[in-house]
Design an enzyme around this catalytic site. Sequence first.
Site, short mmCIF file in Angstrom:
data_model
loop_
_atom_site.label_atom_id
_atom_site.label_comp_id
_atom_site.label_asym_id
_atom_site.label_seq_id
_atom_site.Cartn_x
_atom_site.Cartn_y
_atom_site.Cartn_z
N ASP A 80 8.82 -34.12 -13.18
CA ASP A 80 8.42 -34.26 -11.77
C ASP A 80 7.52 -35.49 -11.71
OD1 ASP A 80 7.13 -34.18 -9.30
OD2 ASP A 80 7.11 -32.00 -9.21
N LYS A 140 5.87 -37.30 -0.46
CA LYS A 140 4.60 -37.88 -0.85
C LYS A 140 4.70 -39.42 -0.89
CE LYS A 140 3.88 -33.50 -1.21
NZ LYS A 140 4.04 -32.73 -2.43
N ARG A 184 27.22 -32.84 4.09
CA ARG A 184 26.58 -32.08 3.01
C ARG A 184 26.95 -32.64 1.64
NH1 ARG A 184 28.86 -27.80 0.96
NH2 ARG A 184 29.73 -27.05 2.92
N TYR A 186 3.21 -27.82 -10.27
CA TYR A 186 3.10 -27.56 -8.83
C TYR A 186 3.40 -26.07 -8.55
CZ TYR A 186 4.11 -28.14 -3.83
OH TYR A 186 4.12 -28.05 -2.47
C1 PLP Z 1 4.71 -31.49 -2.86
C2 PLP Z 1 5.19 -31.38 -4.25
C3 PLP Z 1 6.40 -30.72 -4.54
C4 PLP Z 1 7.23 -30.01 -3.50
O1 PLP Z 1 7.76 -30.88 -2.57
P1 PLP Z 1 8.05 -30.49 -1.02
O2 PLP Z 1 8.55 -31.78 -0.49
O3 PLP Z 1 6.76 -30.04 -0.43
O4 PLP Z 1 9.07 -29.42 -1.02
C5 PLP Z 1 6.81 -30.70 -5.87
N1 PLP Z 1 6.08 -31.28 -6.84
C6 PLP Z 1 4.91 -31.92 -6.59
C7 PLP Z 1 4.15 -32.52 -7.70
C8 PLP Z 1 4.43 -31.98 -5.28
O5 PLP Z 1 3.26 -32.60 -5.04
#
Ligand code: PLP
Length: 393
Positions: free
Chosen positions: A183, A208, A58, A111
Amino acid sequence: MDTKNKGFNTKLIHSGDYEDCFGSVVTPIYQTSTFKFKDAGHGGDCFSGKSDDYIYTRMGNPTINSLECKIADLENGYRGIAFSSGMAAVSTVYMAVLSQGAHVLSTDAVYGPSRAVLERDFSRFGVEYSFVDTSKIELVEKAIKPNTKLIYLETPTNPTIMLTDIRKIADIAKKYGILVCVDNTFSTPYLQKPLDLGADIVLHSITKFINGHADIVGGVVVAKDKDVYDNLRKTMTFMGGNMDPHQAYMVNRGVKTLSLRMERSGKSAQKIAEYLEKHPKVEWVRYPGLKSHPHYELAKKQMTGFGSMISFELKGGFKAGEILMNNVKVAALAVSLGGVESLIQHPASMTHAGVSKEARNNAGISDGLVRYAVGIEDVEDLIDDMENALRKI
Ligand SMILES: *Cc1c(COP(=O)(O)O)cnc(C)c1O
């Protein structure tokens, strides 16, 4: 290998490489929860910080660390922290930076869950928030309060594909001593490096583009400075949103082709966006690589390419969206993005079907809006697929 002065692609392949005693070319999976100390003194040194040897997964693990170092290198940051999901990364940043009575200023089209966790959870601990159109600098400065501790940006946004000028906002934030977190999921460090533009923290849903193969969920945060990093690392360790070594292995593998994937999908997206813009059944197209995009100049300045996310509005509204969804064959009907497969989504009939039309429109989600995450298939096949489906409308 020392990758300090190497190019982006060499870093992509070699940063964070773990040298084991067998000369393994690939960083192995250290599937262990805990690590043996050599003796009591060694244990003491590890816990007191005199040694940075591993203690417990962890807190840190070689496979995970390899990924953290790679992403930190790609983002030109101090160090990275990997998470079990993108949302674990987002929540940990909020938890580490905000306290009772603190205010966070966020991009309005952020998001969904990044907004919802503030409204539903952090609000219960006295955290305040404002959501503003951060593409308009004057609105950002106006929304800053004496208790603003964090400006949280997402650029480009989804599905509105609007851009925020990171450098301008970071300059304002510095005046007020506010941290800026970006982000960077949609752009990846291949196209945009928020820390170089003045941000303090950058984060990703690794799910992603970084992993790129739609087979794991994960997240990562990179801080520019040691102090911010140390604080985030402590919060992650206590909140427990760590990545798993097996997950990290998958991402270490997937990320190596990031440049190739981004280049191919970006080129295809540009062609598809230009094709859609000329199509008689399409009302408008939002893609930062089109001259018609309101932030085309900013995109050219802030990004080194335009990405592979396209939004467009069909002339026939809701029904047209449904028909398109039911007739595409190469693109898959699915949420998410950033994998090698092209994915298509009609929010009004799919993700936002349970949301009232009024609330949808307020969020910029019109009835004919389609979101297209372009993959790396042959672009001719993707355009043929779209043409065949559009013909049915
Ligand atoms: C998918 C996404 C998230 C969240 O990520 P997870 O891996 O689904 O928890 C946050 N920000 C953006 C822009 C995303 O596309």
